[in-house]
Design a protein around this motif. Structure first.
Motif, mmCIF file in Angstrom:
data_model
loop_
_atom_site.group_PDB
_atom_site.id
_atom_site.type_symbol
_atom_site.label_atom_id
_atom_site.label_comp_id
_atom_site.label_asym_id
_atom_site.label_seq_id
_atom_site.Cartn_x
_atom_site.Cartn_y
_atom_site.Cartn_z
ATOM 1 N N ALA A 124 0.833 -1.206 0.000
ATOM 2 C CA ALA A 124 0.000 0.000 0.000
ATOM 3 C C ALA A 124 0.866 1.253 0.000
ATOM 4 N N PHE A 125 1.962 1.211 0.733
ATOM 5 C CA PHE A 125 2.857 2.363 0.792
ATOM 6 C C PHE A 125 3.492 2.613 -0.570
ATOM 7 N N ARG A 126 3.913 1.539 -1.236
ATOM 8 C CA ARG A 126 4.552 1.701 -2.544
ATOM 9 C C ARG A 126 3.590 2.308 -3.562
ATOM 10 N N ASN A 127 2.286 2.090 -3.377
ATOM 11 C CA ASN A 127 1.294 2.589 -4.323
ATOM 12 C C ASN A 127 0.857 4.020 -4.039
ATOM 13 N N GLN A 128 1.355 4.604 -2.953
ATOM 14 C CA GLN A 128 1.051 6.003 -2.663
ATOM 15 C C GLN A 128 1.808 6.921 -3.625
ATOM 16 N N PRO A 129 1.255 8.104 -3.876
ATOM 17 C CA PRO A 129 2.011 9.095 -4.665
ATOM 18 C C PRO A 129 3.333 9.384 -3.989
ATOM 19 N N ASN A 162 5.128 11.995 -3.661
ATOM 20 C CA ASN A 162 5.286 13.233 -2.893
ATOM 21 C C ASN A 162 4.560 13.224 -1.557
ATOM 22 N N THR A 163 3.818 12.148 -1.262
ATOM 23 C CA THR A 163 3.119 12.090 0.037
ATOM 24 C C THR A 163 3.842 11.199 1.035
ATOM 25 N N LYS A 164 4.893 10.513 0.606
ATOM 26 C CA LYS A 164 5.586 9.580 1.500
ATOM 27 C C LYS A 164 6.581 10.317 2.380
ATOM 28 N N ALA A 165 6.560 9.979 3.651
ATOM 29 C CA ALA A 165 7.490 10.619 4.588
ATOM 30 C C ALA A 165 8.876 10.069 4.414
#
Length: 264
Positions: A254-259, A261-264
């Protein structure tokens, strides 16, 4: 804004110059700008930890002795069978402000930050505190303050030899069979970051021992997240719980599929 002074009376303080009040969109834009710098800091911190894992080791030739709850022990005994040892020198002894009810306020602040040591133990790492107070006093203060970490009494020149005779500091050691090596040392404001499991592991020669880390060839590494457990549920040499593996795999996907620029 009002505040109480040390005598209990309320007094006026100058108004705070707070940041601008903005819309949600403007706030998100400001956060994204700061996030770029935060990501760079995280990458720099990881690179520094990787360099730390490549620092040379210094052999410890002298035999050091400590007193523990069960009697006299050596430096090698402090490892408690593990390969890595982190030793924080805390000031709890006659002459220190707060004695005999307390340890030094600063060292007590450090002790209050320490996460459950079971997580370090699961990474083949032991954390201990050492002081010059007798064991009876250490036990009494630990009970009063609710501290659980192992705590030993210095009986020789260990503090002077390892840079912690007049000030606090954190030394890191590695055990290879019967041989012990000093691998790292941090003090002053460097000790402010200590207490959390990750920060402790990042100053050890083996690091977090997760697959993403940049470590020398042959260093132990396991899949990221998979070794995590409840602190009362670690079992030596046990395989990761399959249900937790599935959950963490799903979280990573799920984290890998986030945009980006939104990942910390």
């Amino acid at each position: 804004m009002t505040t109480s002074n040390e005598n209990g009376r309320k007094g006026e303080q100058p108004a705070m110059r707070t940041p601008a009040i903005v819309s949600q969109q403007a706030w998100e834009e400001a956060r994204q700008q700061l996030l770029v710098k935060e990501k760079a800091l995280t990458r720099a911190r990881d690179a520094l930890a990787a360099e730390r894992r490549r620092m040379p080791w210094m052999p410890v030739e002298k035999a050091y002795a400590f007193e523990g709850p069960a009697g006299n022990v050596s430096l090698r005994d402090l490892f408690d069978g593990r390969r890595q040892l982190i030793v924080y020198r805390a000031f709890l002894e006659p002459g220190v402000f707060g004695w005999p009810e307390h340890a030094c306020r600063g060292c007590s602040m450090v002790a209050d930050q320490v996460a459950h040591v079971a997580h370090l133990n699961a990474r083949d790492t032991t954390l201990v505190f050492v002081s010059r107070a007798p064991q009876a006093d250490i036990a009494r203060v630990k009970a009063r303050m609710g501290w659980d970490m192992p705590w030993f009494t210095i009986t020789d020149s260990f503090d002077a030899d390892f840079g912690v005779d007049e000030w606090h500091g954190t030394n890191v050691f590695y055990r290879d069979g019967d041989r012990v090596f000093r691998t790292y040392f941090i003090n002053n404001r460097g000790d402010e970051q200590m207490g959390g499991t990750w920060n402790y592991l990042d100053i050890t020669p083996l690091g977090r021992q997760e697959a993403w880390e940049d470590s020398p060839e042959g260093y132990p590494q396991t899949p990221t997240y998979k070794w995590w457990n409840w602190h009362d549920s670690y079992v030596a040499n046990a395989a990761p719980d399959q249900k937790w593996v599935e959950i963490s795999d799903a979280g990573e996907a799920a984290f890998r599929n986030q945009p980006t620029n939104t990942k910390a």
